[in-house]
Design an enzyme around this catalytic site. Structure first.
Site, PDB file in Angstrom:
ATOM      1  N   PHE A 226       0.850  -1.191   0.000  1.00 18.81           N
ATOM      2  CA  PHE A 226       0.000   0.000   0.000  1.00 18.81           C
ATOM      3  C   PHE A 226       0.891   1.248   0.000  1.00 18.81           C
ATOM      4  CE2 PHE A 226      -1.976  -3.366   2.576  1.00 18.81           C
ATOM      5  CZ  PHE A 226      -3.146  -3.612   1.870  1.00 18.81           C
ATOM      6  N   ASP A 247       1.189  -1.114  -4.966  1.00 15.31           N
ATOM      7  CA  ASP A 247      -0.066  -0.376  -4.800  1.00 15.31           C
ATOM      8  C   ASP A 247      -0.977  -0.697  -5.978  1.00 15.31           C
ATOM      9  OD1 ASP A 247      -0.819   2.118  -2.808  1.00 15.31           O
ATOM     10  OD2 ASP A 247      -1.930   2.220  -4.679  1.00 15.31           O
ATOM     11  N   ASN A 274      -2.963  -5.779  -6.550  1.00 17.06           N
ATOM     12  CA  ASN A 274      -3.718  -5.901  -5.309  1.00 17.06           C
ATOM     13  C   ASN A 274      -2.816  -6.537  -4.258  1.00 17.06           C
ATOM     14  OD1 ASN A 274      -5.386  -7.691  -3.385  1.00 17.06           O
ATOM     15  ND2 ASN A 274      -6.948  -6.330  -4.252  1.00 17.06           N
ATOM     16  N   ASP A 295       0.721  -0.585   5.369  1.00 18.87           N
ATOM     17  CA  ASP A 295       0.061   0.690   5.697  1.00 18.87           C
ATOM     18  C   ASP A 295      -1.205   0.827   4.850  1.00 18.87           C
ATOM     19  OD1 ASP A 295      -0.485   3.208   6.714  1.00 18.87           O
ATOM     20  OD2 ASP A 295       0.878   4.231   5.331  1.00 18.87           O
ATOM     21  N   CYS A 335      -5.499   2.591  10.372  1.00 23.19           N
ATOM     22  CA  CYS A 335      -6.072   3.925  10.577  1.00 23.19           C
ATOM     23  C   CYS A 335      -7.585   3.847  10.759  1.00 23.19           C
ATOM     24  CB  CYS A 335      -5.709   4.852   9.422  1.00 23.19           C
ATOM     25  SG  CYS A 335      -6.298   4.307   7.807  1.00 23.19           S
TER      26      CYS A 335
END
Length: 391
Positions: A226, A247, A274, A295, A335
């Site tokens: 990511f 990514d 992916n 991340d 997050c």
């Protein structure tokens, strides 16, 4: 300075009063006993059932977060109060070096609810995420121009939160001039940031301190999942002879490659794909790494998606652990506010058990210090980051 035009008030329930007294700034629609007479009122006086003044709040008639508390004073807020709040928030960030990027105002955590201001070198990005804050945008811009003196200010009110407030999404230069790409410096690594069209306000500033901290532990062959515009990968490239950065977004990878060229970094391979599929493929190929970073975007956007999100977080951490050599380092983040730090760490422990590995927590981290956490508002603590040794 002149007071704001405050002619309306809202009365809240005992539950709403308790929330305020516990340090929370939000009052939900279900706790508003009597709303203001004017739906368009930007700031209202807040009272309890006995008409005692509890303070003043931004009002958003279309939002489930009906009131956002600004002050617990009996005196009404003024333009001078708003300027003082903006100035105090900026002062907390200290002196910035030329080219640095920081969040200058973090909404509720800085007692300026639904107002976000990020600084990228000499430019500012502003978000006003509630109807109340939006109606004060002119005063906010004037204060920012006077205090910071940026070369330009961009409005990035193009996010879903605005729709939930019953407001249109929009973005563009509010004042001054803004280059197509702003160059910033983060721990000696330079990045080109699209503040007019990039994700969030252009860059993931909340991971800034975590990227710099993780770089010290990175070694050997590294994998950055990511990667977005390559932030973790380029930090790792300083210590790692080979970095693979993955990514799904081709435009993001193009920007990441441009950032690598800007720094003269040639040991990062950018791959489009992916991450879940890439991790499975690397495992089948029996590839191994010394450092891996995870991340991902928020898997749990709300409580309804939390169960599926838990499965996603566990899977990527499990597969990463299988790819790591003994004593390898895993930098893993979430997050998703709805996934607590304790639950996230529990998922990591479950993944380690399934992978038949042990993990040591080297560092437990959160969002950068310019994204402070307000006691009483758990919502302001959303980013969890662990630097782990996998044995």
């Amino acid at each position: 300075m002149e007071p704001f035009d405050i002619r309306c008030e809202a009365s809240i329930s005992a539950a709403g009063v308790r929330r305020i007294r516990q340090g929370h700034l939000w009052i939900y629609a279900s706790d508003v006993v009597r709303g203001p007479a004017e739906r368009s009122a930007a700031i209202v006086r807040v009272t309890d059932a006995k008409n005692a003044c509890l303070g003043y709040a931004f009002h958003s008639a279309a939002s489930q977060i009906r009131l956002r508390l600004l002050t617990r004073d009996e005196a009404a807020p003024t333009q001078g109060w708003l300027r003082a709040g903006i100035e105090a928030s900026i002062k907390r960030r200290g002196t910035l070096e030329p080219g640095e990027a920081r969040r200058l105002i973090f909404g509720e955590a800085d007692l300026l609810p639904s107002i976000i201001v990020d600084r990228y070198a000499d430019c500012l990005v502003l978000q006003t995420l509630s109807r109340g804050a939006d109606q004060l945008k002119q005063f906010i811009v004037e204060a920012l121009n006077d205090i910071v003196k940026p070369v330009g200010i961009v409005e990035r009110n193009d996010i879903k939160a605005r729709t939930l407030e019953g407001m249109e999404q929009k973005r563009g230069v509010i004042c001054g001039s803004v280059p197509e790409a702003v160059e910033i410096d983060e721990g000696g690594i330079r990045f080109l940031v699209d503040i007019s069209g990039g994700q969030k306000t252009g860059f993931f500033l909340d991971q800034r301190e975590n990227r710099i901290a993780a770089r010290a532990f990175a070694s050997g062959r590294a994998l950055d999942c990511f990667t977005n515009t390559g932030a973790f990968a380029l930090h790792f490239a300083r210590n790692c002879p080979q970095v693979i950065a993955v990514d799904t977004s081709a435009p993001s990878l193009e920007q990441a490659a441009a950032n690598a060229r800007l720094n003269g970094i040639e040991n990062v391979e950018f791959r489009e794909g992916n991450v879940f599929d890439v991790l499975r493929g690397l495992e089948r190929a029996e590839e191994q790494f010394d450092t891996i970073c995870l991340d991902p975007p928020a898997f749990a956007k709300n409580r309804a998606t939390l169960a599926a999100a838990r499965g996603g977080y566990k899977e990527i951490n499990l597969r990463a652990m299988k790819l790591l050599r003994p004593e390898g380092v895993l930098v893993t983040s979430s997050c998703s506010y709805h996934l607590s730090e304790a639950d996230f760490y529990g998922l990591i422990a479950e993944a380690a058990n399934d992978a038949k590995r042990y993990v040591q927590a080297i560092e437990r981290r959160a969002q950068a210090g310019d994204h402070p956490v307000l006691a009483g508002m758990r919502e302001t603590h959303y980013l969890k980051c662990f630097i782990l040794r996998v044995m």
